[in-house]
Design a protein around this motif. Structure first.
Motif, short mmCIF file in Angstrom:
data_model
loop_
_atom_site.label_atom_id
_atom_site.label_comp_id
_atom_site.label_asym_id
_atom_site.label_seq_id
_atom_site.Cartn_x
_atom_site.Cartn_y
_atom_site.Cartn_z
N GLN A 1 32.94 -59.50 23.84
CA GLN A 1 33.15 -60.04 25.18
C GLN A 1 34.23 -61.11 25.10
O GLN A 1 34.21 -61.95 24.20
CB GLN A 1 31.85 -60.65 25.69
CG GLN A 1 31.94 -61.24 27.07
CD GLN A 1 30.61 -61.88 27.47
OE1 GLN A 1 29.98 -62.57 26.67
NE2 GLN A 1 30.19 -61.64 28.70
N LEU B 1 24.13 -58.48 30.32
CA LEU B 1 25.00 -59.64 30.43
C LEU B 1 24.42 -60.66 31.38
O LEU B 1 23.84 -60.29 32.41
CB LEU B 1 26.39 -59.22 30.94
CG LEU B 1 27.18 -58.27 30.06
CD1 LEU B 1 28.46 -57.83 30.77
CD2 LEU B 1 27.52 -58.92 28.73
N GLN C 1 35.58 -64.44 25.99
CA GLN C 1 35.07 -65.71 26.48
C GLN C 1 36.20 -66.72 26.33
O GLN C 1 36.52 -67.14 25.22
CB GLN C 1 33.82 -66.15 25.71
CG GLN C 1 32.65 -65.21 25.91
CD GLN C 1 31.41 -65.62 25.13
OE1 GLN C 1 31.40 -66.61 24.40
NE2 GLN C 1 30.35 -64.83 25.26
N ILE D 1 26.40 -63.72 32.01
CA ILE D 1 27.51 -64.53 32.52
C ILE D 1 28.02 -63.90 33.81
O ILE D 1 28.54 -62.78 33.80
CB ILE D 1 28.65 -64.64 31.49
CG1 ILE D 1 28.14 -65.33 30.22
CG2 ILE D 1 29.84 -65.39 32.07
CD1 ILE D 1 29.14 -65.37 29.09
N ASN E 1 33.45 -59.70 33.67
CA ASN E 1 33.34 -59.73 32.21
C ASN E 1 34.23 -58.66 31.61
O ASN E 1 34.14 -57.49 31.99
CB ASN E 1 31.89 -59.47 31.78
CG ASN E 1 30.97 -60.63 32.07
OD1 ASN E 1 30.74 -61.46 31.20
ND2 ASN E 1 30.46 -60.71 33.30
N THR F 1 31.45 -56.39 36.39
CA THR F 1 31.20 -57.59 37.19
C THR F 1 29.71 -57.83 37.27
O THR F 1 28.94 -56.93 37.59
CB THR F 1 31.78 -57.42 38.60
OG1 THR F 1 33.19 -57.14 38.48
CG2 THR F 1 31.59 -58.68 39.43
N THR G 1 35.82 -53.43 32.21
CA THR G 1 35.44 -54.57 33.02
C THR G 1 34.14 -54.28 33.75
O THR G 1 33.99 -53.23 34.37
CB THR G 1 36.55 -54.88 34.04
OG1 THR G 1 37.76 -55.10 33.34
CG2 THR G 1 36.23 -56.10 34.86
N LEU H 1 35.00 -56.52 28.40
CA LEU H 1 34.30 -56.07 27.20
C LEU H 1 35.15 -55.05 26.46
O LEU H 1 35.97 -54.36 27.06
CB LEU H 1 32.96 -55.44 27.58
CG LEU H 1 32.03 -56.28 28.45
CD1 LEU H 1 30.88 -55.42 28.96
CD2 LEU H 1 31.50 -57.46 27.65
#
Length: 134
Positions: A82, A109, A84, A111, A115, A132, A130, A117
């Motif tokens: 991921q 996930l 970050q 967060i 995101n 969301t 991607t 990945l």
């Protein structure tokens, strides 16, 4: 059979026998029996594909990332990574590549937001997918 023809045939066989042995007298030209040279090629570059089962999930809702692994030995573990900030972080979600060269891993996930990945196996990484999280 014509005597001159017989002498010519015997002469040709005799010359061939003297030049290269009995096989040479009746064999096809050497280039027809030579094996094709084997050219060493580099192994195919390893590659991974990845596709998420969804594009949007709720926080901690499970989804899957599946794909194929080419040039990667069966049993090799592929890991979800991921993004970050500016770094790629390996998540504790991993699975081995099966004998047919495919994989599928469950992911959750927490967060929220978009995101990015990817899957990784050693230095080989897949394109970014991607997901969301709402």
């Amino acid at each position: 059979m014509n005597r001159a023809f017989r002498y010519a045939a015997v002469g040709a066989v005799a010359v061939s026998l003297l030049a290269g042995g009995s096989a040479a007298a009746f064999a096809a030209p050497q280039h027809l029996h030579s094996p094709t040279p084997v050219v060493a090629t580099a192994p195919a570059a390893a590659s991974l594909t990845a596709k998420a089962s969804v594009t949007t999930v709720n926080a901690w809702q499970e989804f899957r990332i599946s794909g194929t692994a080419k040039g990667i030995k069966a049993g090799t573990k592929v890991t979800v990574q991921q993004k970050q900030g500016t770094k790629w972080v390996s998540l504790p979600a991993q699975t081995p590549v099966n004998a047919s060269g495919t994989y599928s891993v469950r992911v959750k996930l927490g967060i929220k937001g978009v995101n990015q990945l990817r899957m990784g196996a050693g230095s080989t990484v897949s394109p970014v997918v991607t997901v969301t999280v709402r």
